[in-house]
Design a protein around this motif. Structure first.
Motif, PDB file in Angstrom:
ATOM      1  N   ALA A  27     -22.386  15.662  -8.568  1.00 18.37           N
ATOM      2  CA  ALA A  27     -22.590  15.349  -7.149  1.00 18.37           C
ATOM      3  C   ALA A  27     -23.096  16.607  -6.458  1.00 18.37           C
ATOM      4  N   GLU A  28     -23.898  16.439  -5.442  1.00 14.05           N
ATOM      5  CA  GLU A  28     -24.454  17.594  -4.725  1.00 14.05           C
ATOM      6  C   GLU A  28     -23.356  18.485  -4.167  1.00 14.05           C
ATOM      7  N   ASP A  29     -22.253  17.875  -3.725  1.00 11.02           N
ATOM      8  CA  ASP A  29     -21.157  18.634  -3.113  1.00 11.02           C
ATOM      9  C   ASP A  29     -19.988  18.855  -4.080  1.00 11.02           C
ATOM     10  N   VAL A  30     -20.259  18.872  -5.378  1.00 17.08           N
ATOM     11  CA  VAL A  30     -19.201  19.085  -6.373  1.00 17.08           C
ATOM     12  C   VAL A  30     -18.440  20.370  -6.068  1.00 17.08           C
ATOM     13  N   VAL A  31     -17.139  20.347  -6.341  1.00 12.80           N
ATOM     14  CA  VAL A  31     -16.296  21.535  -6.200  1.00 12.80           C
ATOM     15  C   VAL A  31     -15.586  21.746  -7.534  1.00 12.80           C
ATOM     16  N   VAL A  42     -18.477  25.950  -4.951  1.00 10.13           N
ATOM     17  CA  VAL A  42     -18.758  24.836  -4.050  1.00 10.13           C
ATOM     18  C   VAL A  42     -20.247  24.508  -4.118  1.00 10.13           C
ATOM     19  N   GLY A  43     -20.545  23.297  -4.508  1.00 11.82           N
ATOM     20  CA  GLY A  43     -21.915  22.814  -4.522  1.00 11.82           C
ATOM     21  C   GLY A  43     -22.562  22.866  -5.899  1.00 11.82           C
ATOM     22  N   ARG A  44     -23.388  21.871  -6.153  1.00 10.10           N
ATOM     23  CA  ARG A  44     -24.082  21.730  -7.435  1.00 10.10           C
ATOM     24  C   ARG A  44     -24.936  22.947  -7.758  1.00 10.10           C
ATOM     25  N   ASP A  45     -25.681  23.440  -6.787  1.00 10.07           N
ATOM     26  CA  ASP A  45     -26.561  24.589  -7.049  1.00 10.07           C
ATOM     27  C   ASP A  45     -25.774  25.815  -7.495  1.00 10.07           C
ATOM     28  N   ASN A  46     -24.664  26.090  -6.853  1.00 10.89           N
ATOM     29  CA  ASN A  46     -23.839  27.242  -7.248  1.00 10.89           C
ATOM     30  C   ASN A  46     -23.261  27.058  -8.646  1.00 10.89           C
ATOM     31  N   TYR A  47     -22.807  25.845  -8.959  1.00  8.77           N
ATOM     32  CA  TYR A  47     -22.255  25.593 -10.289  1.00  8.77           C
ATOM     33  C   TYR A  47     -23.337  25.782 -11.363  1.00  8.77           C
ATOM     34  N   VAL A 100     -17.578  14.870  -9.372  1.00  5.32           N
ATOM     35  CA  VAL A 100     -17.394  15.294  -7.984  1.00  5.32           C
ATOM     36  C   VAL A 100     -16.438  16.472  -7.859  1.00  5.32           C
TER      37      VAL A 100
END
Length: 125
Positions: A27-31, A42-47, A100
């Motif tokens: 999810a875009e807002d995955v944590v 926090v967030g898909r891009d950071n992961y 998510v």
């Protein structure tokens, strides 16, 4: 895909360095939380960046998954050429075909040695 298939695909795609494929599972807002190092991603891009930027020399071996509803627990082994062998217990939440949330416990094998008082009760692994 079922939640278990999604988590299995996550590890397969990580091993393949298929970052676009990993992105499609999140999810875009995955944590994702790493309690051992007291970090929250926090967030898909950071992961994606945390994993893509990790120093090369690693591989992933999925040892097992256990699922109940939207929750999937995975255990993986992550040997690294210079950093040793890590084990990871991960608790994933999957909704609507996307991861998510996650909570991962990373540990290096042998980093928590057995104290002498347990010698009579345990066997080395």
């Amino acid at each position: 895909m079922t939640p278990t298939e999604i988590v299995t695909a996550l590890w397969d795609r990580m091993q393949a360095r298929d970052w676009a494929g990993v992105e499609a599972l999140l999810a875009e807002d995955v944590v994702v939380e790493w309690p051992v190092s007291a970090e929250r991603i926090v967030g898909r891009d950071n992961y994606l960046r945390v994993n893509a930027e990790y120093p090369e020399g690693w591989s992933i071996r999925l040892l097992r998954t256990v699922a109940a509803g939207d929750t999937v627990v995975s255990e993986v082994e992550v040997p690294h050429e210079t950093m040793g062998i890590h084990r990871v217990a991960s608790f994933w939440t999957v909704w609507d075909g996307r991861i998510v949330a996650g909570r991962e416990y990373w540990s290096e094998l042998g980093s928590d040695p057995s104290p002498p008082w347990r010698t009579d009760f345990v066997q080395p692994m």
